[in-house]
Design an enzyme around this catalytic site. Structure first.
Site, PDB file in Angstrom:
ATOM      1  N   HIS A 100       0.843  -1.200   0.000  1.00 14.76           N
ATOM      2  CA  HIS A 100       0.000   0.000   0.000  1.00 14.76           C
ATOM      3  C   HIS A 100       0.867   1.234   0.000  1.00 14.76           C
ATOM      4  O   HIS A 100       2.037   1.212   0.406  1.00 14.76           O
ATOM      5  CB  HIS A 100      -0.946   0.007   1.213  1.00 14.76           C
ATOM      6  CG  HIS A 100      -0.278   0.333   2.518  1.00 14.76           C
ATOM      7  ND1 HIS A 100      -0.108   1.624   2.989  1.00 14.76           N
ATOM      8  CD2 HIS A 100       0.284  -0.468   3.467  1.00 14.76           C
ATOM      9  CE1 HIS A 100       0.505   1.595   4.163  1.00 14.76           C
ATOM     10  NE2 HIS A 100       0.760   0.344   4.476  1.00 14.76           N
ATOM     11  N   CYS A 101       0.309   2.342  -0.499  1.00  9.76           N
ATOM     12  CA  CYS A 101       0.970   3.633  -0.431  1.00  9.76           C
ATOM     13  C   CYS A 101       0.118   4.542   0.440  1.00  9.76           C
ATOM     14  O   CYS A 101      -0.553   4.074   1.353  1.00  9.76           O
ATOM     15  CB  CYS A 101       1.186   4.216  -1.825  1.00  9.76           C
ATOM     16  SG  CYS A 101      -0.326   4.418  -2.781  1.00  9.76           S
ATOM     17  N   MET A 102       0.098   5.827   0.177  1.00  5.26           N
ATOM     18  CA  MET A 102      -0.633   6.765   1.023  1.00  5.26           C
ATOM     19  C   MET A 102      -2.133   6.501   1.031  1.00  5.26           C
ATOM     20  O   MET A 102      -2.791   6.569   2.064  1.00  5.26           O
ATOM     21  CB  MET A 102      -0.387   8.194   0.541  1.00  5.26           C
ATOM     22  CG  MET A 102       0.918   8.771   1.020  1.00  5.26           C
ATOM     23  SD  MET A 102       0.910   9.046   2.797  1.00  5.26           S
ATOM     24  CE  MET A 102      -0.437  10.209   2.942  1.00  5.26           C
TER      25      MET A 102
END
Length: 518
Positions: free
Chosen positions: A29-31
């Site tokens: 996942h990212c932001m």
């Protein structure tokens, strides 16, 4: 406990809709996005996935990305990983039904199909060596964003306490927390770079650590003493890439019996010498040039530069070219304490929000599109723009252009103040919209910085709204879209043939039948 159950329920609802545990090859996942590697993307039930209350949108790229929003994605991802690891026998069952059948969702579904087609075309055109390289760069820096945000907010809090002369015994500790990560960011960049390019991560980190080691101040290269940190993240990036290639060469030629001794030694020795007597100087000059160029651009052409940057950022995001800015932002933060580019680029999101509100007002009788906007608008205010881009403005075509106009106006506003000496910057990358307020910093005090950024957002909202309200639709578009019964095939304004991707122009192609835009 209730929150844990909610996150687990979200993960459990998503898993069967992406083909079950057996179809998932990687989870990250990212932001804002849950990023999944999938064996067969045709197994994804995209409409049902987008109908989930927690899902703000989907983006199909090199990975399948599900937009959950900041905070939520960090909590859902571990639950999703647990479900995948458990390989639940019922992971193919229980998929929610896709929306529709109520007489009001057809137009929103049509727009979603248009957005999906545009994303697919964009993905096909994005598989170029340069854009794949930019994705690798993003994969190096994106994992660092949470630390940048956390340390940036602490730095802002510490600065406020120092200015108010509060808690003098605490501010040194806060300063250490805020500065410690930035002092060693080169090490983390080296680690991630080696990992991304297929080398041993710890060796990449070891070579990059040379750059921030205080002892380099005793070394002379190119006729001058080196400075700890010289070259920064760009030097760390180059050093780690070099280390990867040296390590791979050693793996091919060094006998296995002595590989554990020779390969790491040669890797650190050779790449370390090149870093000290070459890369640190060259990368330092490039980093200095980036900072000088950014300051000159805003000092001398601030309003025009802001106009261009704010207006073109949404198309850059569509094409994946915005990833090239990540090392530039990081370099500016490392040099100056903040990046002056991010607040200007964030104005693109403001134009998008203003555009969405105008579409909501213009299509008073189109319940489905209005419901889509109502669900996506709160995230848009917080800087999560994908649901509005791919669910509303981009499929409609012309509103996407008017959203860019709003972003250009907001960018020109912030750029103008930079030109007259009031610089607005961000101490971290990642957030935008209202979420950027805690990370703002500048050269004229926090109050002035916040006021300028808020003014830019307001200008972006207003201009995006006005441009879309008066120029976002042709008469044909309003007749076709502004109806509760718009259930037949819809040619989105300026979109038309879905086989034409966004690279063909900002409107995304040419209509295949009677045009809805001029």
């Amino acid at each position: 406990m209730a929150s844990d159950n909610k996150n687990r329920d979200t993960a459990a609802a998503i898993l069967p809709l992406v083909g079950g545990a057996g179809n998932v090859t990687s989870v990250a996942h990212c932001m804002t996005r849950l990023r999944l590697g999938l064996r067969d993307s045709s197994l994804v039930q995209e409409e049902a996935l987008k109908a989930l209350p927690s899902v703000m949108g989907v983006v199909e790229d090199d990975t399948y990305q599900i937009v959950l929003g900041p905070g939520t994605v960090a909590r859902v991802t571990p639950e999703f990983e647990r479900l995948v690891e458990e390989e639940r026998p019922d992971d193919e069952a229980g998929a929610p039904a896709a929306p529709g059948g109520d007489g009001h969702a057809a137009t929103a579904e049509e727009l979603a199909e248009q957005g999906a087609a545009i994303r697919a075309a964009r993905k096909a055109k994005n598989q170029t060596p340069f854009k794949l390289f930019l994705r690798r760069i993003a994969n190096i820096f994106v994992p660092l964003i949470p630390a940048l945000i956390g340390c940036g907010i602490i730095a802002g809090l510490n600065g406020l306490l120092i200015n108010l002369e509060w808690l003098p015994s605490v501010t040194p500790a806060l300063g250490a927390m805020a500065s410690g990560f930035m002092a060693l960011i080169a090490v983390f960049v080296g680690f991630n770079t080696a990992k991304e390019f297929g080398g041993t991560p710890i060796l990449g980190g070891a070579v990059a650590a040379i750059i921030v080691f205080p002892g380099v101040a005793d070394i002379e290269a190119f006729g001058q003493k080196l400075a700890p940190g010289q070259g920064g993240v760009l030097g760390a990036l180059g050093a780690a890439v070099l280390a990867v290639y040296i390590e791979k060469w050693c793996r091919r030629w060094v006998p296995e019996a002595i590989d554990v001794l020779v390969t790491p030694t040669l890797t650190v020795l050779v790449s370390g010498l090149v870093t000290i007597f070459g890369l640190m100087f060259v990368a330092g000059e490039i980093s200095t040039g980036i900072g000088t160029a950014a300051n000159w651009l805003l000092d001398n052409t601030g309003a025009f530069a802001g106009l261009v940057l704010g207006g073109l950022f949404l198309p850059l995001v569509m094409l994946g070219l915005h990833q090239a800015l990540i090392p530039i932002h990081t370099t500016l933060i490392e040099q100056q304490g903040f990046t002056v580019l991010l607040p200007i680029l964030a104005m693109a999101g403001a134009g998008q929000v203003g555009c969405a509100i105008a579409v909501f007002k213009r299509l008073r009788h189109n319940t489905s599109i209005r419901n889509t906007i109502k669900s996506a608008l709160p995230a848009g205010f917080l800087g999560v723009g994908e649901p509005l881009i791919y669910g509303v403005s981009l499929p409609l075509g012309r509103p996407f252009i008017t959203a860019c106009v709003g972003g250009a106006a907001g960018g020109a506003f912030v750029g103008f103040f930079s030109m007259i000496g009031d610089k607005v910057g961000s101490t971290a990358i990642g957030p935008s919209g209202w979420a950027l307020f805690p990370l703002l910093d500048g050269n004229k005090g926090l109050g002035s910085t916040i006021a300028i950024y808020a003014g830019g957002l307001l200008v972006g909202y207003v201009v995006g709204f006005v441009a879309t309200y008066f120029f976002g639709f042709s008469r044909e578009a309003l007749v076709e879209l502004n109806s509760e019964q718009a259930s037949g095939p819809v040619v989105a304004a300026g979109t038309g043939d879905a086989s034409d991707g966004p690279d063909d122009g900002p409107a995304g192609g040419t209509p295949a039948k009677e045009p809805v835009t001029v």
